[in-house]
Design an enzyme around this catalytic site. Structure first.
Site, PDB file in Angstrom:
ATOM      1  N   HIS A   1       1.194  -1.558  -0.166  1.00 21.69           N
ATOM      2  CA  HIS A   1       0.277   0.527   0.345  1.00 21.69           C
ATOM      3  C   HIS A   1       0.385   0.527  -0.212  1.00 21.69           C
ATOM      4  O   HIS A   1       1.620   1.950  -1.090  1.00 21.69           O
ATOM      5  CB  HIS A   1      -1.056   0.078   0.924  1.00 21.69           C
ATOM      6  CG  HIS A   1      -2.184   0.951   1.284  1.00 21.69           C
ATOM      7  ND1 HIS A   1      -2.277   2.040   0.139  1.00 21.69           N
ATOM      8  CD2 HIS A   1      -3.156   1.213   2.837  1.00 21.69           C
ATOM      9  CE1 HIS A   1      -3.316   2.333   0.817  1.00 21.69           C
ATOM     10  NE2 HIS A   1      -3.963   2.182   1.642  1.00 21.69           N
TER      11      HIS A   1
ATOM     12  N   HIS B   1      -2.343  -2.067  -9.707  1.00 23.39           N
ATOM     13  CA  HIS B   1      -3.043  -1.701  -8.444  1.00 23.39           C
ATOM     14  C   HIS B   1      -4.522  -2.464  -8.444  1.00 23.39           C
ATOM     15  O   HIS B   1      -4.911  -2.915  -9.760  1.00 23.39           O
ATOM     16  CB  HIS B   1      -3.327   0.112  -8.848  1.00 23.39           C
ATOM     17  CG  HIS B   1      -4.173   0.538  -7.745  1.00 23.39           C
ATOM     18  ND1 HIS B   1      -5.396   0.794  -7.912  1.00 23.39           N
ATOM     19  CD2 HIS B   1      -3.210   1.771  -6.883  1.00 23.39           C
ATOM     20  CE1 HIS B   1      -6.072   1.490  -6.749  1.00 23.39           C
ATOM     21  NE2 HIS B   1      -4.612   1.688  -5.820  1.00 23.39           N
TER      22      HIS B   1
ATOM     23  N   ASP C   1       2.978   5.482  -7.252  1.00 27.28           N
ATOM     24  CA  ASP C   1       4.359   5.777  -6.372  1.00 27.28           C
ATOM     25  C   ASP C   1       5.366   4.743  -7.050  1.00 27.28           C
ATOM     26  O   ASP C   1       6.325   4.900  -6.511  1.00 27.28           O
ATOM     27  CB  ASP C   1       3.842   3.927  -4.880  1.00 27.28           C
ATOM     28  CG  ASP C   1       3.378   5.226  -3.816  1.00 27.28           C
ATOM     29  OD1 ASP C   1       3.011   6.862  -3.797  1.00 27.28           O
ATOM     30  OD2 ASP C   1       2.274   4.483  -3.200  1.00 27.28           O
TER      31      ASP C   1
HETATM   32  N1  ACO Z   1       5.089  -7.311  -9.861  1.00 30.42           N
HETATM   33  C1  ACO Z   1       4.579  -8.607 -10.165  1.00 30.42           C
HETATM   34  N2  ACO Z   1       3.514  -9.182 -10.297  1.00 30.42           N
HETATM   35  C2  ACO Z   1       2.113  -8.617  -9.607  1.00 30.42           C
HETATM   36  C3  ACO Z   1       2.339  -7.166  -8.971  1.00 30.42           C
HETATM   37  C4  ACO Z   1       3.796  -6.757  -9.593  1.00 30.42           C
HETATM   38  N3  ACO Z   1       4.018  -5.377  -8.984  1.00 30.42           N
HETATM   39  N4  ACO Z   1       1.160  -7.430  -9.301  1.00 30.42           N
HETATM   40  C5  ACO Z   1       0.634  -7.927  -9.770  1.00 30.42           C
HETATM   41  N5  ACO Z   1       0.723  -9.276  -9.509  1.00 30.42           N
HETATM   42  C6  ACO Z   1      -0.188  -9.941 -10.679  1.00 30.42           C
HETATM   43  C7  ACO Z   1       0.067 -11.163  -9.046  1.00 30.42           C
HETATM   44  O1  ACO Z   1       1.465 -12.003  -9.166  1.00 30.42           O
HETATM   45  C8  ACO Z   1      -0.963 -12.044 -10.124  1.00 30.42           C
HETATM   46  O2  ACO Z   1       0.029 -12.769 -11.253  1.00 30.42           O
HETATM   47  P1  ACO Z   1      -1.014 -14.134 -11.112  1.00 30.42           P
HETATM   48  O3  ACO Z   1      -2.122 -14.119 -12.233  1.00 30.42           O
HETATM   49  O4  ACO Z   1       0.035 -14.709 -12.191  1.00 30.42           O
HETATM   50  O5  ACO Z   1      -0.788 -14.987  -9.874  1.00 30.42           O
HETATM   51  C9  ACO Z   1      -1.964 -11.009 -11.005  1.00 30.42           C
HETATM   52  O6  ACO Z   1      -0.977  -9.909 -11.684  1.00 30.42           O
HETATM   53  C10 ACO Z   1      -2.556 -10.502 -10.263  1.00 30.42           C
HETATM   54  O7  ACO Z   1      -1.866  -9.761  -8.717  1.00 30.42           O
HETATM   55  P2  ACO Z   1      -2.971  -9.992  -7.170  1.00 30.42           P
HETATM   56  O8  ACO Z   1      -1.624  -9.674  -5.824  1.00 30.42           O
HETATM   57  O9  ACO Z   1      -4.214 -10.175  -7.396  1.00 30.42           O
HETATM   58  O10 ACO Z   1      -3.353  -7.973  -7.590  1.00 30.42           O
HETATM   59  P3  ACO Z   1      -4.399  -7.176  -6.513  1.00 30.42           P
HETATM   60  O11 ACO Z   1      -5.177  -6.265  -6.936  1.00 30.42           O
HETATM   61  O12 ACO Z   1      -4.434  -7.811  -4.937  1.00 30.42           O
HETATM   62  O13 ACO Z   1      -2.742  -6.670  -6.266  1.00 30.42           O
HETATM   63  C11 ACO Z   1      -1.818  -4.468  -5.539  1.00 30.42           C
HETATM   64  C12 ACO Z   1      -2.637  -5.363  -5.933  1.00 30.42           C
HETATM   65  C13 ACO Z   1      -1.273  -4.835  -4.417  1.00 30.42           C
HETATM   66  C14 ACO Z   1      -0.920  -3.107  -5.215  1.00 30.42           C
HETATM   67  C15 ACO Z   1      -0.120  -5.729  -6.535  1.00 30.42           C
HETATM   68  O14 ACO Z   1      -0.457  -5.113  -7.720  1.00 30.42           O
HETATM   69  C16 ACO Z   1       1.504  -4.955  -6.209  1.00 30.42           C
HETATM   70  O15 ACO Z   1       1.269  -6.137  -4.755  1.00 30.42           O
HETATM   71  N6  ACO Z   1       1.421  -4.693  -6.190  1.00 30.42           N
HETATM   72  C17 ACO Z   1       3.364  -3.742  -6.132  1.00 30.42           C
HETATM   73  C18 ACO Z   1       3.198  -3.205  -4.710  1.00 30.42           C
HETATM   74  C19 ACO Z   1       2.269  -1.670  -4.924  1.00 30.42           C
HETATM   75  O16 ACO Z   1       3.053  -1.200  -5.776  1.00 30.42           O
HETATM   76  N7  ACO Z   1       1.443  -1.225  -4.566  1.00 30.42           N
HETATM   77  C20 ACO Z   1       1.000   0.097  -4.119  1.00 30.42           C
HETATM   78  C21 ACO Z   1      -0.334   0.136  -4.930  1.00 30.42           C
HETATM   79  S1  ACO Z   1      -0.851   1.830  -5.062  1.00 30.42           S
HETATM   80  C22 ACO Z   1      -1.354   2.616  -3.327  1.00 30.42           C
HETATM   81  O17 ACO Z   1      -1.981   1.624  -3.176  1.00 30.42           O
HETATM   82  C23 ACO Z   1      -0.926   4.061  -2.833  1.00 30.42           C
END
Ligand code: ACO
Length: 437
Positions: free
Chosen positions: A276, A315, A371
């Site tokens: 987050h 996201h 971010d």
């Molecule tokens: N890098 C690589 N793979 C990713 C990423 C990433 N940043 N984000 C998602 N994925 C992949 C997952 O591994 C998953 O792949 P799969 O289908 O093969 O298993 C798929 O994309 C879906 O991912 P989820 O985790 O189910 O997506 P969710 O909507 O639950 O998560 C989140 C969203 C937590 C933001 C995620 O994209 C993430 O971890 N990003 C990196 C952290 C980040 O930048 N967070 C800031 C968000 S903005 C904010 O809060 C201010």
């Protein structure tokens, strides 16, 4: 769910007809605002003694927990609106305090702006105990932990905040949080850096006072108007984001009628996580680890192998682009013109380029979020990475207060208490070794 975007259907269609194949029963579930009442699912029972159907939704990917009129997001189209105003129009044209007023009151301040600024300035001083507690904290403590602890402590300093029934009391304590969180953030930063504290001077304006308390006498380029405006823009961009993880935590705590300080403190805990608000810190750590453009392909290969995430990408809601990320990226030029280019910018640009052209990220709809670039800006200004989320928390306090005030008068307010799908042992008796004496 926005009511004006709601499909208007005839009366007969405002019902979901559900046939339970387990016993052939038919159920009519009322639809309103494109949603059903989850509680109605309980009527759907395979046997008379079952607890009724529940929806299983870890992470709340498709569960509306409240009605809210504050912020609207359309993740597929990259739309973010505060009270109907697009973020692209607000950023750079509204001050942070104007935005806070808008989020809380629903309209931009007109002549009330002066009174609003004065009311925030009037509570922009901290009780002595806050200075004492922060000074006793180890310099090595993560600033988010110290910030959240001190904000919770304020609930003890202002015990009348527990009397949430009075609108005036709610307003005063909301104002205190908006006014005092940046002051605490500045003290936390200066303690962390081993620097002497700077007294609050509300005559400098909200953002001016914050910047001064953070950076005065610290030899940074903070007093340049472009840096001031970049910080103001970042505060505005981070001010609210509807039912994100931390706002959901805030509403969860407030649902038990807890005071606003401990509710905001809990929200800060949620924000601190790297998935987050802590992502901005994690992005910088990642960029430093990659170090140079030639190491980007190797890093991307590790991400695709599932070894790590590309921080600052992806996201839960935005599946096209994060409009805040676009604005932050644009503002980097102005900041770097003053500070000199952050050498990690090239690595970030190459990472973004590689990811946006790669099937792994395309198929999963992963784009840079707010971010991805904000940490580069903060680092260029001279902030250490563990302060980035604190900057985010200062901004998000406005959104948290808007949500808290909205929630406190919400006729649907209920203590948060989700169901679970129990996976443990069936009832059993203690073994004979534990026989009654
Ligand atoms: N890098 C690589 N793979 C990713 C990423 C990433 N940043 N984000 C998602 N994925 C992949 C997952 O591994 C998953 O792949 P799969 O289908 O093969 O298993 C798929 O994309 C879906 O991912 P989820 O985790 O189910 O997506 P969710 O909507 O639950 O998560 C989140 C969203 C937590 C933001 C995620 O994209 C993430 O971890 N990003 C990196 C952290 C980040 O930048 N967070 C800031 C968000 S903005 C904010 O809060 C201010």
């Amino acid at each position: 769910m926005r009511t004006d975007a709601q499909v208007t259907v005839g009366k007969a269609l405002d019902v979901l007809r559900l046939i339970d194949d387990r016993n052939g029963s038919t159920h009519l579930l009322r639809i309103h605002d494109d949603a059903i009442d989850a509680a109605d699912l309980r009527k759907v029972r395979a046997t008379p003694d079952s607890q009724g159907l529940a929806s299983f939704d870890p992470g709340f990917v498709n569960t509306a927990a409240c009605r809210s009129a504050i912020t609207f997001i359309d993740g597929d189209r990259g739309v973010l609106e505060y009270r109907g105003y697009p973020i692209e129009q607000i950023a750079g044209r509204c001050s942070f305090l104007e935005v806070a007023f808008l989020l809380i009151n629903g309209e931009l301040p007109g002549p009330e702006l002066h009174e609003w600024e004065a009311s925030i300035a009037s509570v922009a001083t901290l009780p002595e105990v806050v200075y004492e507690v922060i000074q006793r904290m180890p310099h090595t403590a993560h600033p988010m932990n110290v910030l959240a602890a001190v904000v919770a402590l304020l609930g003890g300093v202002y015990p009348e905040a527990r009397d949430r029934a009075q609108a005036e009391t709610r307003k005063l304590n909301g104002n205190r949080l908006i006014a005092q969180v940046p002051l605490i953030a500045a003290l936390v930063y200066r303690n962390h850096q081993g620097l002497p504290f700077v007294e609050s001077d509300p005559s400098l304006g909200y953002t001016g006072n914050f910047i001064n308390m953070m950076f005065a006498g610290h030899g940074l380029t903070h007093d340049h108007p472009d840096i001031h405006s970049a910080i103001e823009t970042l505060l505005v961009l981070h001010a609210d984001h509807e039912q994100n993880c931390s706002t959901n935590v805030l509403r969860g705590i407030a649902s038990a009628d807890a005071d606003p300080y401990i509710s905001v403190s809990g929200a800060m805990g949620g924000l601190s996580g790297p998935l987050h608000g802590g992502a901005n810190e994690a992005v910088l750590k990642m960029l430093h680890e990659i170090g140079s453009v030639d190491r980007v392909p190797d890093f991307i290969a590790h991400v695709k192998a599932g070894d790590q995430r590309l921080m600052g990408f992806g996201h839960r809601v935005y599946k096209n682009f994060d409009p805040r990320g676009v604005i932050v990226k644009e503002s980097t030029d102005k900041v770097f013109a003053v500070t000199g280019i952050n050498p990690l910018l090239e690595v970030a640009i190459q990472l973004e380029r590689s990811a946006l052209a790669d099937e792994y990220f395309i198929s999963r709809k992963l784009y840079p979020n707010v971010d991805f670039y904000s940490g580069l800006v903060y680092e260029a200004i001279g902030l250490p990475a563990d302060m980035f989320t604190v900057m985010f928390a200062v901004a998000r306090t406005a959104g948290w207060i808007a949500h808290w005030l909205e929630f406190e008068v919400d006729p649907d307010k209920k203590i948060a208490r989700p169901r679970q799908l129990f996976t443990g042992s069936p009832r059993r008796d203690l073994p004979a070794t534990h026989a009654p004496a």
